[in-house]
Write an enzyme that holds these catalytic residues in place. Structure first.
Site, mmCIF file in Angstrom:
data_model
loop_
_atom_site.group_PDB
_atom_site.id
_atom_site.type_symbol
_atom_site.label_atom_id
_atom_site.label_comp_id
_atom_site.label_asym_id
_atom_site.label_seq_id
_atom_site.Cartn_x
_atom_site.Cartn_y
_atom_site.Cartn_z
ATOM 1 N N GLY A 20 0.858 -1.122 -0.034
ATOM 2 C CA GLY A 20 -0.002 -0.045 0.042
ATOM 3 C C GLY A 20 0.918 1.317 -0.023
ATOM 4 N NE ARG A 43 -2.999 11.588 -9.184
ATOM 5 C CZ ARG A 43 -4.006 12.092 -8.701
ATOM 6 N NH1 ARG A 43 -4.529 12.203 -7.603
ATOM 7 N NH2 ARG A 43 -4.835 12.770 -9.515
ATOM 8 N NE ARG A 87 -3.561 -5.840 0.489
ATOM 9 C CZ ARG A 87 -3.065 -4.896 1.277
ATOM 10 N NH1 ARG A 87 -2.083 -4.436 0.752
ATOM 11 N NH2 ARG A 87 -3.526 -4.730 2.760
ATOM 12 N N GLY A 89 1.070 -6.641 2.374
ATOM 13 C CA GLY A 89 0.326 -5.832 3.316
ATOM 14 C C GLY A 89 0.350 -6.280 4.706
ATOM 15 C CB THR A 90 -0.164 -4.606 7.855
ATOM 16 O OG1 THR A 90 -0.760 -3.585 7.457
ATOM 17 C CG2 THR A 90 1.365 -4.482 7.587
ATOM 18 C CD GLU A 181 -7.062 -6.584 2.598
ATOM 19 O OE1 GLU A 181 -8.309 -6.515 2.246
ATOM 20 O OE2 GLU A 181 -6.252 -6.386 1.695
ATOM 21 C CG MET A 182 -8.821 -1.124 4.645
ATOM 22 S SD MET A 182 -8.687 0.692 5.280
ATOM 23 C CE MET A 182 -10.240 1.371 4.085
ATOM 24 C CB SER A 205 0.262 -4.440 11.461
ATOM 25 O OG SER A 205 -1.135 -4.287 11.269
ATOM 26 C CG ASP A 206 -3.729 -3.361 13.871
ATOM 27 O OD1 ASP A 206 -3.158 -3.524 12.789
ATOM 28 O OD2 ASP A 206 -4.924 -3.303 13.834
HETATM 29 N N1 HPA Z 1 -8.213 -2.312 9.541
HETATM 30 C C1 HPA Z 1 -8.380 -2.128 8.320
HETATM 31 N N2 HPA Z 1 -7.035 -2.343 7.489
HETATM 32 C C2 HPA Z 1 -6.022 -2.436 8.424
HETATM 33 C C3 HPA Z 1 -6.068 -2.802 9.821
HETATM 34 C C4 HPA Z 1 -7.319 -2.599 10.324
HETATM 35 O O1 HPA Z 1 -7.473 -2.602 11.617
HETATM 36 N N3 HPA Z 1 -4.760 -3.027 10.260
HETATM 37 C C5 HPA Z 1 -4.118 -3.084 9.096
HETATM 38 N N4 HPA Z 1 -4.618 -2.705 7.999
#
Ligand code: HPA
Length: 236
Positions: A20, A43, A87, A89-90, A181-182, A205-206
């Site tokens: 990302g 950008r 991808r 990512g986290t 994630e998103m 990551s969390d």
């Molecule tokens: N929400 C959405 N996307 C994320 C999160 C989350 O808690 N942690 C890492 N990417």
């Protein structure tokens, strides 16, 4: 060039890793690729091409969220003939089955986004990873001895980082979804649309339930594991 990527055809490899964060793309190019050159700065969304074990590999920042991800992924596929997107990512964990630092290979991606409701006349679509990439990445993780921290599971791609209903995370978790994630639902959808291969490899990551945290050093090691799995999968 395409609308958002200032590169010539041939500047971008058939295989692209997509973090990302564009600065992550720069970091990956500098630390994991050989002879990397920057092909895009439009950008500030950096893209680099170099080699990994003599195979051409690109790394392109995507920005956050499905709309930004889809702009870059669609142009990579349509204008630059990209065939494989990973991808990197986290994600946030929404299940006690997973811990901070674990790896999740996204087998499928649920979403709170309406992209597929508009594409499919109000009906559902199941954004799904490429089986060959998924199988290869899983095998690479096993080869690295990471069986205790690797999960293959559905994930959830939300449209909102803030403000979405936490009860919703719980409901998805009760159906076996492990992380949020998103972007992955957008990636899998566009890859299926154009018949190319895609996989999301995520590090946790969390933790949205336990609030578990991790040290910077541990995060770095997990990131390296994810990168090695992604690169080894990319060149197969
Ligand atoms: N929400 C959405 N996307 C994320 C999160 C989350 O808690 N942690 C890492 N990417």
């Amino acid at each position: 060039m395409s609308t958002h990527i200032n590169a010539a055809k041939g500047d971008i490899a058939e295989v692209v890793l997509m973090p990302g964060d564009p600065l992550r793309a720069k970091y990956v190019a500098e630390h994991f690729l050989t002879n990397a050159t920057c092909y895009n700065e439009v950008r500030g969304m950096y893209g680099f091409t170099g080699t990994y074990k003599d195979h051409p590999v690109s790394v392109q920042g995507s920005g956050m969220g499905i709309p930004s991800f889809l702009i870059y992924a669609t142009e990579l596929i349509r204008e630059f003939d990209v065939k494989k997107i990973l991808r990197i990512g986290t994600c946030g964990a929404i299940s006690e089955q997973v811990h901070v630092r674990d790896l999740i290979l996204g087998m499928s991606a649920c979403t709170t986004s309406a992209i597929n409701r508009t594409r499919f006349d109000g009906y559902d679509f199941a954004p799904t990873a490429d089986f060959q990439l998924l199988m290869t990445a899983y095998q690479k993780a096993m080869d690295k001895g990471l069986q205790n921290i690797t999960h293959v599971a559905p994930i959830l791609s939300t449209d909102e980082f803030y403000g979405h209903d936490e009860g919703l995370d719980e409901k998805y978790a009760s159906y076996g979804v492990l992380g949020v994630e998103m972007e992955a639902a957008g990636l899998y959808t566009v890859a299926q649309q154009y018949g190319v291969q895609a996989l999301a490899i995520l590090t946790v990551s969390d933790h949205l339930i336990t609030g578990e945290a991790t040290s910077a050093q541990e995060r770095e090691q997990t990131f390296t594991d994810m990168m090695e799995i992604a690169l080894e999968t990319a060149i197969m």
